[in-house]
Design a protein around this motif. Structure first.
Motif, PDB file in Angstrom:
ATOM      1  N   LEU A 192      12.114 -31.963  56.203  1.00  0.00           N
ATOM      2  CA  LEU A 192      13.457 -32.495  55.990  1.00  0.00           C
ATOM      3  C   LEU A 192      13.586 -33.041  54.573  1.00  0.00           C
ATOM      4  N   PRO A 193      14.784 -32.898  53.987  1.00  0.00           N
ATOM      5  CA  PRO A 193      14.997 -33.329  52.596  1.00  0.00           C
ATOM      6  C   PRO A 193      15.278 -34.825  52.501  1.00  0.00           C
ATOM      7  N   ALA A 194      15.342 -35.314  51.268  1.00  0.00           N
ATOM      8  CA  ALA A 194      15.739 -36.703  51.006  1.00  0.00           C
ATOM      9  C   ALA A 194      17.130 -36.926  51.588  1.00  0.00           C
ATOM     10  N   PRO A 195      17.383 -38.094  52.116  1.00  0.00           N
ATOM     11  CA  PRO A 195      16.662 -39.351  51.989  1.00  0.00           C
ATOM     12  C   PRO A 195      15.515 -39.518  52.992  1.00  0.00           C
ATOM     13  N   ILE A 196      15.176 -38.475  53.719  1.00  0.00           N
ATOM     14  CA  ILE A 196      14.026 -38.485  54.619  1.00  0.00           C
ATOM     15  C   ILE A 196      12.815 -38.046  53.794  1.00  0.00           C
ATOM     16  N   ASN A 197      11.634 -38.378  54.245  1.00  0.00           N
ATOM     17  CA  ASN A 197      10.386 -37.981  53.582  1.00  0.00           C
ATOM     18  C   ASN A 197      10.250 -38.515  52.156  1.00  0.00           C
ATOM     19  N   LEU A 198      10.682 -39.746  51.955  1.00  0.00           N
ATOM     20  CA  LEU A 198      10.525 -40.396  50.650  1.00  0.00           C
ATOM     21  C   LEU A 198       9.347 -41.352  50.624  1.00  0.00           C
ATOM     22  N   GLY A 199       8.709 -41.514  51.777  1.00  0.00           N
ATOM     23  CA  GLY A 199       7.600 -42.459  51.860  1.00  0.00           C
ATOM     24  C   GLY A 199       6.550 -41.958  52.822  1.00  0.00           C
ATOM     25  N   CYS A 200       6.183 -42.816  53.716  1.00  0.00           N
ATOM     26  CA  CYS A 200       5.133 -42.577  54.699  1.00  0.00           C
ATOM     27  C   CYS A 200       5.836 -42.571  56.063  1.00  0.00           C
ATOM     28  N   GLU A 201       6.320 -41.414  56.507  1.00  0.00           N
ATOM     29  CA  GLU A 201       7.185 -41.326  57.680  1.00  0.00           C
ATOM     30  C   GLU A 201       6.415 -41.100  58.983  1.00  0.00           C
ATOM     31  N   ARG A 202       7.107 -41.403  60.090  1.00  0.00           N
ATOM     32  CA  ARG A 202       6.641 -41.024  61.423  1.00  0.00           C
ATOM     33  C   ARG A 202       7.740 -41.328  62.436  1.00  0.00           C
ATOM     34  N   ASP A 203       7.506 -40.989  63.684  1.00  0.00           N
ATOM     35  CA  ASP A 203       8.350 -41.317  64.837  1.00  0.00           C
ATOM     36  C   ASP A 203       9.789 -40.807  64.756  1.00  0.00           C
ATOM     37  N   PRO A 204      10.025 -39.522  64.462  1.00  0.00           N
ATOM     38  CA  PRO A 204      11.403 -39.042  64.438  1.00  0.00           C
ATOM     39  C   PRO A 204      11.997 -38.984  65.841  1.00  0.00           C
ATOM     40  N   LYS A 205      13.256 -39.367  65.961  1.00  0.00           N
ATOM     41  CA  LYS A 205      13.984 -39.282  67.225  1.00  0.00           C
ATOM     42  C   LYS A 205      15.399 -38.832  66.920  1.00  0.00           C
ATOM     43  N   ILE A 206      15.755 -37.633  67.397  1.00  0.00           N
ATOM     44  CA  ILE A 206      17.115 -37.134  67.219  1.00  0.00           C
ATOM     45  C   ILE A 206      17.944 -37.640  68.399  1.00  0.00           C
ATOM     46  N   MET A 207      19.079 -38.217  68.123  1.00  0.00           N
ATOM     47  CA  MET A 207      19.932 -38.783  69.160  1.00  0.00           C
ATOM     48  C   MET A 207      20.705 -37.682  69.904  1.00  0.00           C
ATOM     49  N   ALA A 208      21.348 -38.042  70.996  1.00  0.00           N
ATOM     50  CA  ALA A 208      22.052 -37.087  71.850  1.00  0.00           C
ATOM     51  C   ALA A 208      23.187 -36.365  71.137  1.00  0.00           C
ATOM     52  N   ASP A 209      23.706 -36.934  70.041  1.00  0.00           N
ATOM     53  CA  ASP A 209      24.793 -36.268  69.309  1.00  0.00           C
ATOM     54  C   ASP A 209      24.291 -35.112  68.436  1.00  0.00           C
ATOM     55  N   ASN A 210      22.962 -34.923  68.371  1.00  0.00           N
ATOM     56  CA  ASN A 210      22.323 -33.868  67.557  1.00  0.00           C
ATOM     57  C   ASN A 210      22.562 -34.035  66.057  1.00  0.00           C
ATOM     58  N   HIS A 211      23.050 -35.188  65.636  1.00  0.00           N
ATOM     59  CA  HIS A 211      23.331 -35.427  64.220  1.00  0.00           C
ATOM     60  C   HIS A 211      22.694 -36.696  63.671  1.00  0.00           C
ATOM     61  N   THR A 212      22.336 -37.616  64.537  1.00  0.00           N
ATOM     62  CA  THR A 212      21.777 -38.892  64.104  1.00  0.00           C
ATOM     63  C   THR A 212      20.269 -38.874  64.308  1.00  0.00           C
ATOM     64  N   LEU A 213      19.530 -39.106  63.222  1.00  0.00           N
ATOM     65  CA  LEU A 213      18.079 -39.143  63.276  1.00  0.00           C
ATOM     66  C   LEU A 213      17.612 -40.551  62.947  1.00  0.00           C
ATOM     67  N   ILE A 214      16.775 -41.099  63.807  1.00  0.00           N
ATOM     68  CA  ILE A 214      16.139 -42.390  63.557  1.00  0.00           C
ATOM     69  C   ILE A 214      14.661 -42.112  63.353  1.00  0.00           C
ATOM     70  N   PHE A 215      14.070 -42.740  62.349  1.00  0.00           N
ATOM     71  CA  PHE A 215      12.659 -42.552  62.067  1.00  0.00           C
ATOM     72  C   PHE A 215      12.103 -43.825  61.457  1.00  0.00           C
ATOM     73  N   SER A 216      10.784 -43.945  61.417  1.00  0.00           N
ATOM     74  CA  SER A 216      10.164 -45.102  60.779  1.00  0.00           C
ATOM     75  C   SER A 216       9.496 -44.652  59.493  1.00  0.00           C
ATOM     76  N   SER A 217       9.425 -45.576  58.533  1.00  0.00           N
ATOM     77  CA  SER A 217       8.904 -45.230  57.221  1.00  0.00           C
ATOM     78  C   SER A 217       8.363 -46.458  56.497  1.00  0.00           C
ATOM     79  N   ILE A 218       7.260 -46.249  55.779  1.00  0.00           N
ATOM     80  CA  ILE A 218       6.794 -47.226  54.801  1.00  0.00           C
ATOM     81  C   ILE A 218       7.300 -46.709  53.461  1.00  0.00           C
ATOM     82  N   ARG A 219       8.168 -47.447  52.819  1.00  0.00           N
ATOM     83  CA  ARG A 219       8.728 -47.005  51.539  1.00  0.00           C
ATOM     84  C   ARG A 219       9.147 -48.179  50.690  1.00  0.00           C
ATOM     85  N   GLU A 220       9.361 -47.898  49.421  1.00  0.00           N
ATOM     86  CA  GLU A 220       9.813 -48.911  48.470  1.00  0.00           C
ATOM     87  C   GLU A 220      11.102 -49.548  48.982  1.00  0.00           C
TER      88      GLU A 220
END
Length: 95
Positions: free
Chosen positions: A48-76
């Motif tokens: 996935l492109p920016a603004p995702i994958n700008l740090g140390c990512e994990r735990d992606p969860k796509i919501m029921a609307d198929n458009h909202t992605l929640i994820f965790s990240s260690i980043r600046e």
């Protein structure tokens, strides 16, 4: 995480460029998506492109609307180790 319509699979792989965050002592991952083909097989994964994958990512969860992605990240600019972030897929394919 599989989208509600069953056509998109969001998952993580080890981050090849930054496999380990030394400061936080955490493994780093990159979030990918694979789309289901008409024959039921999964297509080639794409990072996935920016603004995702700008740090140390994990735990992606796509919501029921198929458009909202929640994820965790260690980043600046984060507040701690893995902070939660939310982004939405736009009509042009950007996040």
């Amino acid at each position: 995480s599989i989208s509600a319509d069953g056509n998109d699979l969001y998952f993580i792989r080890v981050n090849e460029e930054n496999p380990y965050d030394r400061k936080n002592k955490e493994n780093c991952f990159t979030i990918y998506v694979s789309h289901r083909n008409e024959d039921g097989t999964w297509g080639e994964p794409v990072a996935l492109p920016a603004p995702i994958n700008l740090g140390c990512e994990r735990d992606p969860k796509i919501m029921a609307d198929n458009h909202t992605l929640i994820f965790s990240s260690i980043r600046e600019g984060g507040k701690g180790k893995y902070d939660l972030y939310q982004t939405r897929l736009q009509p042009d394919g950007s996040w």
